[in-house]
Design a protein around this motif. Structure first.
Motif, short mmCIF file in Angstrom:
data_model
loop_
_atom_site.label_atom_id
_atom_site.label_comp_id
_atom_site.label_asym_id
_atom_site.label_seq_id
_atom_site.Cartn_x
_atom_site.Cartn_y
_atom_site.Cartn_z
N ILE A 1 -15.31 -9.40 34.97
CA ILE A 1 -13.90 -9.01 34.93
C ILE A 1 -13.25 -9.39 36.25
CG2 ILE A 1 -12.28 -7.10 34.67
CD1 ILE A 1 -14.38 -5.69 32.98
N ARG B 1 -10.62 -9.21 38.95
CA ARG B 1 -9.78 -8.07 39.35
C ARG B 1 -8.29 -8.40 39.40
NH1 ARG B 1 -12.90 -4.08 42.15
NH2 ARG B 1 -15.10 -4.68 42.23
N LYS B 2 -7.94 -9.61 39.86
CA LYS B 2 -6.55 -10.03 39.95
C LYS B 2 -6.40 -11.40 39.31
CE LYS B 2 -5.36 -7.68 44.30
NZ LYS B 2 -4.82 -7.88 45.67
N THR C 1 -22.80 -5.96 39.17
CA THR C 1 -21.42 -6.41 39.16
C THR C 1 -20.95 -6.74 37.75
OG1 THR C 1 -21.60 -7.30 41.38
CG2 THR C 1 -19.83 -8.16 40.02
#
Length: 322
Positions: A182, A184-185, A318
């Motif tokens: 995933i 994050r930004k 992670t």
């Protein structure tokens, strides 16, 4: 996570080039029914050939119960392909206007709770969400070639993405034995491609400036950094470079060299001369070995390498965390 099982039963794949066909092969290997749509002439024939070529590798990786090459059907319109799908994987060429047009059609005809995942390697999801009736269900789900072998898939939500969609998508892609990462930004190029592009630009400079041939650049990665990166990646690799004190000592000792002008951040101009250096270099390096044979050897290597990587990193904190 609120649930431990995904709710995807039927899949649609829109766009059946290299990436789309890779997705189809992976979906079929895990026992799913797939609707496919691609208006290009000969698309179905190319897809079935690609699936057949990938199947021996998928058999080595392990097929789900009931998995066959025959559970894909081509349909004449996007509407027919997506109307009963729980997840739609879009893979049309990397042109913003084309992707927006196709995604708009998918959005119009898909079920209200369907997940729409774009395989775009560079466009941000917020850009793709513009003009959609239900932008909250669109995400980037960017895989890596060959999709039916490599486990990484980057999941990127846009400004209007419902977090629940990310959760549902994560569970689904994990069920395909993938490693959802995933991001994050949202950013152009997402994460992995930005890292690869930096290396690619530097490699082109080295060839353009006559420092190395394409074969020599490849050897530098294959027998050096590449072997380490397959296990640890750049940060843990440098952590070990610092000895007993790890990254702390590494940054103290080698940090100042980061200011030296070794690398060139901008790509060189892709002149005809540079193109020929790259093309003839690759052709010379490959020799008489065909693309099909190179792909076969690559696949065999990746299957064995994945087993080795998993034996050292059976769980990735992670990639498992959502």
């Amino acid at each position: 996570m609120t649930n431990q099982t995904h709710d995807v039963k039927k899949i649609a794949v829109i766009g059946t080039g290299v990436i789309g066909n890779g997705w189809i092969a992976r979906f079929l290997a895990h026992g799913f029914d797939v609707n496919a749509f691609d208006p290009a002439e000969g698309a179905e024939e190319r897809t079935r050939k690609a699936i057949a070529q990938a199947w021996p590798t998928l058999e080595k990786l392990g097929l789900a119960k009931g998995a066959t090459q025959n559970r894909v059907i081509f349909l004449p319109t996007i509407k027919e392909a997506v109307s009963d799908a729980d997840l739609i994987q879009e893979n049309v060429p990397e042109r913003e206007d084309l992707k927006k047009s196709v995604l708009s059609s998918i959005d119009e005809h898909a079920k209200s709770n369907a997940i729409i995942g774009s395989s775009t390697s560079g466009i941000m999801p917020s850009t793709l969400q513009e003009g959609l009736r239900h932008p909250e269900r669109l995400i980037v789900a960017h895989p890596f070639n060959p999709v039916y072998i490599l486990p990484l898939v980057e999941l990127v939500g846009g400004e209007k993405t419902n977090p629940e969609i990310i959760e549902r998508a994560t569970l689904f892609y994990k069920s395909l034995r993938m490693k959802p990462l995933i991001v994050r930004k949202e950013i152009e190029g997402h994460l992995a491609d930005r890292l690869m592009e930096a290396l690619w630009r530097e490699a082109l400079h080295l060839v353009n400036d006559g420092v190395a041939t394409t074969e020599e650049v490849d050897a530098a990665i294959i027998y050096g950094a590449g072997l380490r990166w397959a296990q640890m990646g750049p940060f843990l690799t440098f952590h070990l470079a610092g000895g007993e004190k790890g990254m702390r000592h590494m940054l103290e000792q080698f940090g100042p060299s980061l200011q030296l002008p070794w690398t060139k951040l901008k790509a060189p101009i892709l002149t005809d001369e540079l193109k020929e250096k790259v093309i003839t270099g690759c052709e010379s390096h490959a020799g008489e070995v065909s693309i099909a044979e190179l792909e076969r050897k690559r696949n065999e290597f990746l299957v064995e390498l994945l087993d080795l990587v998993e034996s050292y990193w059976p769980e990735s904190k992670t990639l498992e965390k959502v």
